[in-house]
Design a protein around this motif. Sequence first.
Motif, PDB file in Angstrom:
ATOM      1  N   LEU A   1       3.563 -19.973 -86.778  1.00 39.83           N
ATOM      2  CA  LEU A   1       4.500 -19.653 -87.846  1.00 39.83           C
ATOM      3  C   LEU A   1       4.982 -20.923 -88.535  1.00 39.83           C
ATOM      4  O   LEU A   1       5.085 -20.980 -89.766  1.00 39.83           O
ATOM      5  CB  LEU A   1       5.682 -18.863 -87.278  1.00 39.83           C
ATOM      6  CG  LEU A   1       6.821 -18.539 -88.251  1.00 39.83           C
ATOM      7  CD1 LEU A   1       6.314 -17.761 -89.459  1.00 39.83           C
ATOM      8  CD2 LEU A   1       7.912 -17.759 -87.522  1.00 39.83           C
TER       9      LEU A   1
ATOM     10  N   VAL B   1       7.426 -12.020 -93.681  1.00 34.95           N
ATOM     11  CA  VAL B   1       7.339 -11.162 -92.499  1.00 34.95           C
ATOM     12  C   VAL B   1       5.915 -11.190 -91.934  1.00 34.95           C
ATOM     13  O   VAL B   1       5.715 -11.254 -90.715  1.00 34.95           O
ATOM     14  CB  VAL B   1       7.775  -9.726 -92.842  1.00 34.95           C
ATOM     15  CG1 VAL B   1       7.359  -8.745 -91.743  1.00 34.95           C
ATOM     16  CG2 VAL B   1       9.284  -9.662 -93.060  1.00 34.95           C
ATOM     17  N   ARG B   2       4.922 -11.163 -92.799  1.00 32.49           N
ATOM     18  CA  ARG B   2       3.524 -11.196 -92.347  1.00 32.49           C
ATOM     19  C   ARG B   2       3.168 -12.525 -91.684  1.00 32.49           C
ATOM     20  O   ARG B   2       2.227 -12.584 -90.885  1.00 32.49           O
ATOM     21  CB  ARG B   2       2.573 -10.916 -93.510  1.00 32.49           C
ATOM     22  CG  ARG B   2       2.612  -9.484 -94.003  1.00 32.49           C
ATOM     23  CD  ARG B   2       1.377  -9.149 -94.833  1.00 32.49           C
ATOM     24  NE  ARG B   2       1.276  -9.970 -96.027  1.00 32.49           N
ATOM     25  CZ  ARG B   2       1.856  -9.669 -97.194  1.00 32.49           C
ATOM     26  NH1 ARG B   2       2.591  -8.563 -97.299  1.00 32.49           N
ATOM     27  NH2 ARG B   2       1.703 -10.456 -98.227  1.00 32.49           N
TER      28      ARG B   2
ATOM     29  N   CYS C   1       4.977 -13.993 -89.552  1.00 30.04           N
ATOM     30  CA  CYS C   1       5.528 -13.970 -88.191  1.00 30.04           C
ATOM     31  C   CYS C   1       4.492 -13.445 -87.194  1.00 30.04           C
ATOM     32  O   CYS C   1       3.578 -12.697 -87.566  1.00 30.04           O
ATOM     33  CB  CYS C   1       6.777 -13.091 -88.144  1.00 30.04           C
ATOM     34  SG  CYS C   1       8.174 -13.745 -89.107  1.00 30.04           S
TER      35      CYS C   1
ATOM     36  N   ALA D   1       2.444 -11.275 -84.771  1.00 31.41           N
ATOM     37  CA  ALA D   1       2.233  -9.827 -84.872  1.00 31.41           C
ATOM     38  C   ALA D   1       2.939  -9.051 -83.774  1.00 31.41           C
ATOM     39  O   ALA D   1       3.296  -7.878 -83.969  1.00 31.41           O
ATOM     40  CB  ALA D   1       0.737  -9.526 -84.847  1.00 31.41           C
TER      41      ALA D   1
ATOM     42  N   TRP E   1       5.881  -9.582 -82.489  1.00 34.93           N
ATOM     43  CA  TRP E   1       7.339  -9.545 -82.594  1.00 34.93           C
ATOM     44  C   TRP E   1       7.812  -8.169 -83.046  1.00 34.93           C
ATOM     45  O   TRP E   1       7.136  -7.514 -83.854  1.00 34.93           O
ATOM     46  CB  TRP E   1       7.831 -10.562 -83.609  1.00 34.93           C
ATOM     47  CG  TRP E   1       7.910 -11.967 -83.104  1.00 34.93           C
ATOM     48  CD1 TRP E   1       7.486 -12.449 -81.896  1.00 34.93           C
ATOM     49  CD2 TRP E   1       8.443 -13.089 -83.822  1.00 34.93           C
ATOM     50  NE1 TRP E   1       7.712 -13.791 -81.808  1.00 34.93           N
ATOM     51  CE2 TRP E   1       8.305 -14.222 -82.968  1.00 34.93           C
ATOM     52  CE3 TRP E   1       9.015 -13.249 -85.070  1.00 34.93           C
ATOM     53  CZ2 TRP E   1       8.729 -15.489 -83.352  1.00 34.93           C
ATOM     54  CZ3 TRP E   1       9.435 -14.513 -85.464  1.00 34.93           C
ATOM     55  CH2 TRP E   1       9.298 -15.616 -84.603  1.00 34.93           C
TER      56      TRP E   1
ATOM     57  N   GLU F   1       9.820  -5.572 -85.345  1.00 36.99           N
ATOM     58  CA  GLU F   1       9.999  -5.652 -86.798  1.00 36.99           C
ATOM     59  C   GLU F   1      11.358  -6.246 -87.172  1.00 36.99           C
ATOM     60  O   GLU F   1      11.460  -6.992 -88.158  1.00 36.99           O
ATOM     61  CB  GLU F   1       9.843  -4.261 -87.422  1.00 36.99           C
ATOM     62  CG  GLU F   1       8.413  -3.729 -87.375  1.00 36.99           C
ATOM     63  CD  GLU F   1       7.424  -4.677 -88.038  1.00 36.99           C
ATOM     64  OE1 GLU F   1       7.712  -5.140 -89.167  1.00 36.99           O
ATOM     65  OE2 GLU F   1       6.371  -4.950 -87.435  1.00 36.99           O
TER      66      GLU F   1
ATOM     67  N   ARG G   1      13.084  -8.488 -85.554  1.00 37.35           N
ATOM     68  CA  ARG G   1      13.040  -9.943 -85.369  1.00 37.35           C
ATOM     69  C   ARG G   1      12.253 -10.596 -86.505  1.00 37.35           C
ATOM     70  O   ARG G   1      12.651 -11.652 -87.017  1.00 37.35           O
ATOM     71  CB  ARG G   1      12.407 -10.275 -84.021  1.00 37.35           C
ATOM     72  CG  ARG G   1      12.416 -11.772 -83.691  1.00 37.35           C
ATOM     73  CD  ARG G   1      11.771 -12.032 -82.345  1.00 37.35           C
ATOM     74  NE  ARG G   1      11.819 -13.449 -81.988  1.00 37.35           N
ATOM     75  CZ  ARG G   1      11.195 -13.974 -80.943  1.00 37.35           C
ATOM     76  NH1 ARG G   1      10.497 -13.183 -80.119  1.00 37.35           N
ATOM     77  NH2 ARG G   1      11.274 -15.263 -80.698  1.00 37.35           N
ATOM     78  N   LYS G   2      11.152  -9.994 -86.901  1.00 39.75           N
ATOM     79  CA  LYS G   2      10.383 -10.531 -88.028  1.00 39.75           C
ATOM     80  C   LYS G   2      11.246 -10.620 -89.278  1.00 39.75           C
ATOM     81  O   LYS G   2      11.245 -11.635 -89.986  1.00 39.75           O
ATOM     82  CB  LYS G   2       9.167  -9.646 -88.314  1.00 39.75           C
ATOM     83  CG  LYS G   2       8.085  -9.669 -87.269  1.00 39.75           C
ATOM     84  CD  LYS G   2       6.946  -8.744 -87.687  1.00 39.75           C
ATOM     85  CE  LYS G   2       5.874  -8.628 -86.632  1.00 39.75           C
ATOM     86  NZ  LYS G   2       4.801  -7.686 -87.043  1.00 39.75           N
ATOM     87  N   LEU G   3      11.991  -9.549 -89.551  1.00 40.37           N
ATOM     88  CA  LEU G   3      12.816  -9.520 -90.759  1.00 40.37           C
ATOM     89  C   LEU G   3      13.925 -10.564 -90.687  1.00 40.37           C
ATOM     90  O   LEU G   3      14.209 -11.243 -91.681  1.00 40.37           O
ATOM     91  CB  LEU G   3      13.406  -8.127 -90.955  1.00 40.37           C
ATOM     92  CG  LEU G   3      14.291  -7.941 -92.195  1.00 40.37           C
ATOM     93  CD1 LEU G   3      13.503  -8.237 -93.467  1.00 40.37           C
ATOM     94  CD2 LEU G   3      14.851  -6.526 -92.235  1.00 40.37           C
TER      95      LEU G   3
ATOM     96  N   ALA H   1      12.278 -14.044 -91.086  1.00 42.10           N
ATOM     97  CA  ALA H   1      11.797 -14.186 -92.459  1.00 42.10           C
ATOM     98  C   ALA H   1      12.950 -14.380 -93.430  1.00 42.10           C
ATOM     99  O   ALA H   1      12.858 -15.182 -94.374  1.00 42.10           O
ATOM    100  CB  ALA H   1      10.970 -12.964 -92.851  1.00 42.10           C
TER     101      ALA H   1
ATOM    102  N   GLU I   1       9.747 -19.438 -82.264  1.00 38.44           N
ATOM    103  CA  GLU I   1       8.422 -18.925 -81.883  1.00 38.44           C
ATOM    104  C   GLU I   1       8.166 -19.124 -80.392  1.00 38.44           C
ATOM    105  O   GLU I   1       7.452 -18.317 -79.767  1.00 38.44           O
ATOM    106  CB  GLU I   1       7.333 -19.634 -82.708  1.00 38.44           C
ATOM    107  CG  GLU I   1       5.990 -18.961 -82.642  1.00 38.44           C
ATOM    108  CD  GLU I   1       5.053 -19.431 -83.726  1.00 38.44           C
ATOM    109  OE1 GLU I   1       3.994 -18.782 -83.907  1.00 38.44           O
ATOM    110  OE2 GLU I   1       5.355 -20.424 -84.403  1.00 38.44           O
TER     111      GLU I   1
END
Length: 204
Positions: free
Chosen positions: A97, A149-150, A152, A154, A156, A158, A160-162, A165, A201
């Motif tokens: 990331l 988000v993409r 981040c 895969a 994780w 959603e 946490r990704k948001l 991001a 990460e």
Amino acid sequence: MDNATDSGGAGYRRSAGSPRGEARRRELLAKITDDVAENGLVDFSLRRAARAAGTTHKVLLYHFEGTEDLLRQVVAALRERRVGNALAAVAGSSSTLADRVRAAWESLRDEETQLRRVLDQAMGLAMYDPGRYAALGRGASQQYLPTLVRFCPADWPERRKLEVASMILAALRGFLVSLLIDDDFATAGVEALLRAVEREEAAP
């Protein structure tokens, strides 16, 4: 900006989304977007847009709802260029990331000055007159966040990704503004952001 032709008056038909109408709308939008990319948003109006597209403001009102709708679509098209440039840069980076964020930042840092200036003008309008231009600000997050988000991992969740991001987006926005004042300040900030991303990460 010229308000005289801000909205389509009664009597103007609308492009109904037919393939031919949609192709014509995209053609007009591309020409107007190129004009704005070169000349900025100052004095943007339907009449100026019509001159750039080689048509009349009445034709534009057939395909767009008015000045603000056209402006929103132009800014969205310019942001798509920015996203495309960043994705192309990230494609050659490693899978972490932090490396993706670094590559995206380098793309943003090195992009054409005029593109950055126009997109800064759009955000300025959103802050100066949110009653009319709030969509220009909201549109930025809606376009940029899905890409981040993409980036981040895969696996994780959603949420946490948001969250990550959103942090990255907020930081990069600030560093882009800092570039106008002090390159060294922005560079130092990005390095700190990248270390934070690496820690995130590495966390379970």
